[in-house]
Design a protein around this motif. Structure first.
Motif, mmCIF file in Angstrom:
data_model
loop_
_atom_site.group_PDB
_atom_site.id
_atom_site.type_symbol
_atom_site.label_atom_id
_atom_site.label_comp_id
_atom_site.label_asym_id
_atom_site.label_seq_id
_atom_site.Cartn_x
_atom_site.Cartn_y
_atom_site.Cartn_z
ATOM 1 N N VAL A 56 0.645 1.222 10.057
ATOM 2 C CA VAL A 56 -0.658 1.768 10.417
ATOM 3 C C VAL A 56 -1.488 2.337 9.396
ATOM 4 C CG1 VAL A 56 0.633 2.792 12.531
ATOM 5 C CG2 VAL A 56 0.418 4.215 10.592
ATOM 6 N N SER A 57 -2.760 2.346 9.639
ATOM 7 C CA SER A 57 -3.803 3.122 8.886
ATOM 8 C C SER A 57 -4.427 4.309 9.686
ATOM 9 C CB SER A 57 -4.709 2.168 8.296
ATOM 10 O OG SER A 57 -5.502 1.469 9.528
ATOM 11 N N ALA A 58 -4.835 5.077 9.147
ATOM 12 C CA ALA A 58 -5.235 6.326 10.052
ATOM 13 C C ALA A 58 -6.216 7.311 9.106
ATOM 14 C CB ALA A 58 -4.023 7.082 10.348
ATOM 15 N N GLU A 59 -6.872 8.132 9.747
ATOM 16 C CA GLU A 59 -7.760 9.239 9.332
ATOM 17 C C GLU A 59 -7.098 10.443 9.388
ATOM 18 O OE1 GLU A 59 -12.114 11.141 9.807
ATOM 19 O OE2 GLU A 59 -11.577 9.415 11.070
ATOM 20 N N GLU A 134 -6.609 -3.777 5.878
ATOM 21 C CA GLU A 134 -5.785 -3.748 4.851
ATOM 22 C C GLU A 134 -4.751 -2.783 4.922
ATOM 23 O OE1 GLU A 134 -8.335 -5.799 1.356
ATOM 24 O OE2 GLU A 134 -9.123 -4.234 1.951
ATOM 25 N N GLY A 135 -5.130 -1.471 5.193
ATOM 26 C CA GLY A 135 -4.154 -0.230 5.090
ATOM 27 C C GLY A 135 -3.186 -0.471 6.237
ATOM 28 N N ALA A 136 -3.422 -1.210 7.314
ATOM 29 C CA ALA A 136 -2.249 -1.340 8.103
ATOM 30 C C ALA A 136 -1.165 -2.493 7.622
ATOM 31 C CB ALA A 136 -2.823 -1.669 9.630
ATOM 32 N N MET A 137 -1.647 -3.088 6.675
ATOM 33 C CA MET A 137 -0.897 -4.072 5.905
ATOM 34 C C MET A 137 0.075 -3.679 4.660
ATOM 35 S SD MET A 137 -1.113 -7.051 7.467
ATOM 36 C CE MET A 137 -1.036 -8.377 6.239
ATOM 37 N N VAL A 138 -0.322 -2.276 4.336
ATOM 38 C CA VAL A 138 0.259 -1.742 3.162
ATOM 39 C C VAL A 138 1.723 -1.662 3.524
ATOM 40 C CG1 VAL A 138 0.657 0.393 1.802
ATOM 41 C CG2 VAL A 138 -1.688 -0.513 2.231
#
Length: 334
Positions: A56-59, A134-138
């Motif tokens: 995931v990516s998130a705020e 890209e953050g969800a690919m970290v």
């Protein structure tokens, strides 16, 4: 997911962060091969019902008491492990192989929701130059970083990666970024081979060329110093060992669910080093972010599809029906 292939949506209260916790608003979710195993009901360590979502990516939207290192509005990703902190591995710097390891989306609740609460220690900040995609690919890139770091020094080494899916591609790109002299991906799918070449990797189409011939063509009699197995099948694990040069190393990265016969006489006679690579640590997340920031890996070519959150099940259908084309499916939360 209430049972294999069945997803239900529920309205729930927005969770509130406790001490040293952070409330986050999920922006993007990646779907991986392990999720597909859950969808089939074949994941050996997952029971139903389960909320998926571990890439995931998130705020950051709200801080619990005692959290000073983050602010509302920060962009983050999440290391999705839950560990005991008491067992021998946890006490000795190996918490990623905790004796009671749970992974969000498998043995404990995942992040496929609008809001989620997580311990602040499991967050990794995303610099402004990194997109939410890209953050969800970290997370999958951290898998690759951890696997490549299992080899202490790749500088000047010949590397063969068996399997050109998302993890195999990322392992190959990471090995190249870590100084490998030549990195070659062996794969059956023409689309995945083209994708590997697009990001600057050498390839062997093992459907059309004998793997031994391909290895000799690329590496000569030195062959591969390191082989990363990134498929997770009994066949490719045995293949990696069979094709290994005397004195070389095989790293098993793919998740192998079936018992595998290994020619241990061959391993002994060839003095091979055979090792596993499991998950990652916070330093691997930091390493993944560094690779993205320094533009040493390419992620966008791997993101082949986007699916709206409300159509979550369509991601599985895409991967099943178009597996030769689809690499990484991203769930858009808004």
């Amino acid at each position: 997911m209430t049972q294999p292939g069945t997803i239900e949506f529920h309205e729930t209260d927005i969770p509130e962060p406790g001490e040293r916790q952070v409330q986050i608003k999920i922006k993007k979710i990646g779907v991986c091969g392990s999720d597909i195993h859950v969808n089939h009901g074949t994941h050996p360590y997952t029971s139903f019902p389960v909320v998926q979502g571990h890439e995931v990516s998130a705020e950051v939207t709200k801080l619990g008491t005692g959290v000073t290192e983050y602010s509302e509005g920060d962009r983050v990703t999440v290391q999705p492990q839950v560990v005991c902190g008491r067992c021998f591995p946890c006490r000795n710097g190996m918490y990623h192989v905790c004796e009671d390891l749970k992974v969000m989306g498998f043995q404990t609740t995942g992040m496929a929701s609008d809001y989620f609460v997580v311990d602040a220690d499991w967050l990794t900040r995303l610099p402004e130059g990194i997109t939410y995609d890209e953050g969800a690919m970290v997370e999958p890139l951290a898998v690759a970083v951890h696997a490549v770091r299992r080899i202490r020094d790749l500088e000047g080494k010949n590397v063969l990666v068996i399997g050109g899916g998302p993890i195999g591609n990322l392992v190959a790109q990471t090995a190249k970024a870590f100084g490998a002299e030549k990195v070659v991906v062996s794969e059956l799918s023409k689309v995945r081979l083209e994708m590997a070449e697009e990001v600057g990797l050498h390839t062997i189409n093992s459907k059309e060329e004998d793997l031994d011939a391909g290895i000799n063509r690329h590496f000569g009699d030195r062959k591969a110093d390191v082989i990363f197995e990134c498929v997770g099948s009994s066949y490719t694990v045995a293949q990696a060992i069979e094709k290994a040069r005397k004195g070389s190393t095989v790293v098993v990265v793919g998740v192998v669910s079936a018992l595998t016969e290994v020619n241990m006489g061959f391993v002994q006679d060839h003095e091979l080093t055979v090792m596993g690579s499991a998950m990652y640590q916070s330093s691997d997340f930091d390493g993944a972010v560094k690779l993205i920031t320094e533009k040493k890996v390419q992620l966008f070519p791997l993101i082949t599809d986007h699916v709206d959150f409300e159509a979550y099940a369509d991601a599985y259908t895409l991967i099943e029906d178009e597996k030769d084309r689809v690499m990484k499916v991203i769930i858009d939360m808004e």
